[in-house]
Design a protein around this motif. Structure first.
Motif, PDB file in Angstrom:
ATOM      1  N   LYS A  74       0.816  -1.216   0.000  1.00 18.29           N
ATOM      2  CA  LYS A  74       0.000   0.000   0.000  1.00 18.29           C
ATOM      3  C   LYS A  74       0.848   1.265   0.000  1.00 18.29           C
ATOM      4  O   LYS A  74       0.330   2.353  -0.196  1.00 18.29           O
ATOM      5  N   ASN A  75       2.153   1.145   0.234  1.00 18.80           N
ATOM      6  CA  ASN A  75       3.026   2.311   0.153  1.00 18.80           C
ATOM      7  C   ASN A  75       3.000   2.912  -1.258  1.00 18.80           C
ATOM      8  O   ASN A  75       3.200   4.110  -1.419  1.00 18.80           O
ATOM      9  N   CYS A  76       2.779   2.066  -2.260  1.00 21.47           N
ATOM     10  CA  CYS A  76       2.738   2.539  -3.650  1.00 21.47           C
ATOM     11  C   CYS A  76       1.423   2.206  -4.351  1.00 21.47           C
ATOM     12  O   CYS A  76       1.018   2.928  -5.258  1.00 21.47           O
ATOM     13  N   HIS A  77       0.797   1.116  -3.967  1.00 19.09           N
ATOM     14  CA  HIS A  77      -0.401   0.623  -4.655  1.00 19.09           C
ATOM     15  C   HIS A  77      -1.641   0.851  -3.795  1.00 19.09           C
ATOM     16  O   HIS A  77      -1.545   1.166  -2.630  1.00 19.09           O
ATOM     17  N   HIS A  78      -2.817   0.615  -4.399  1.00 16.02           N
ATOM     18  CA  HIS A  78      -4.089   0.796  -3.697  1.00 16.02           C
ATOM     19  C   HIS A  78      -4.882  -0.511  -3.672  1.00 16.02           C
ATOM     20  O   HIS A  78      -5.961  -0.609  -4.228  1.00 16.02           O
ATOM     21  N   ASP A  86      -6.869  -3.510  -1.484  1.00 17.07           N
ATOM     22  CA  ASP A  86      -7.699  -3.517  -0.276  1.00 17.07           C
ATOM     23  C   ASP A  86      -7.553  -4.847   0.455  1.00 17.07           C
ATOM     24  O   ASP A  86      -8.441  -5.693   0.393  1.00 17.07           O
TER      25      ASP A  86
END
Length: 157
Positions: free
Chosen positions: A147-151, A153
């Motif tokens: 999640k540091n770069c991507h989204h 869930d």
């Protein structure tokens, strides 16, 4: 005749006045019944509160390190550091190889999560080599490293 009519009028007026004062109470009671949580929801909430209380007592009163609830038995409530850290008084995170003792190799973890898209245990950047503690934090809140770069869930245990 006038007395029967006045008694009837008085009774109707009395009932009307009582109704005005009782109606809000009756409506509130009905809403409370409709909004009342199920027995299962109440039990789960009580268990959650009980576990939080136990954790606070363990951590603050007895000085134990916080441990995830699903690991409490094997960690003996935070008193068995050797199981993961391989030493009695650790000063560093455990080696990923120690996670494999119970959870299998990183390749095993990738096989168990193969249906997830993308597979968090077999990333295009790291393959299966990302250390377990990049996401999984035993003594704190786990977070999905990607999640540091991507989204994505994902909920990380």
């Amino acid at each position: 005749m006038k007395t029967k009519a006045s008694v009837a009028s008085g009774a109707i007026l009395t009932l009307f006045v009582i109704g005005i004062f009782l109606a809000p109470s009756v409506l509130r009671a009905q809403q409370e019944v409709e909004e009342k949580p199920s027995v299962a929801e109440t039990t789960l909430e009580q268990h959650k509160v009980r576990q939080i209380t136990i954790d606070i007592i363990d951590n603050k009163v007895f000085g134990k390190v916080p441990v995830k609830s699903f690991h409490k038995k094997i960690h003996q409530n935070g008193t068995n550091c050797e199981l993961c850290h391989a030493v009695k008084e650790p000063t560093a995170p455990p080696d990923t190889r120690n996670c494999a003792n119970c959870h299998g190799t990183p390749e095993d973890a990738a096989k168990r999560t193969v249906k997830l898209d993308p597979n968090p245990h077999n990333s295009p950047h790291w393959g299966t080599e990302l250390p377990c503690d990049a996401c999984h934090k035993e003594h704190g809140k786990s977070e999905f490293y990607c999640k540091n770069c991507h989204h994505f869930d994902y909920q990380v245990p």
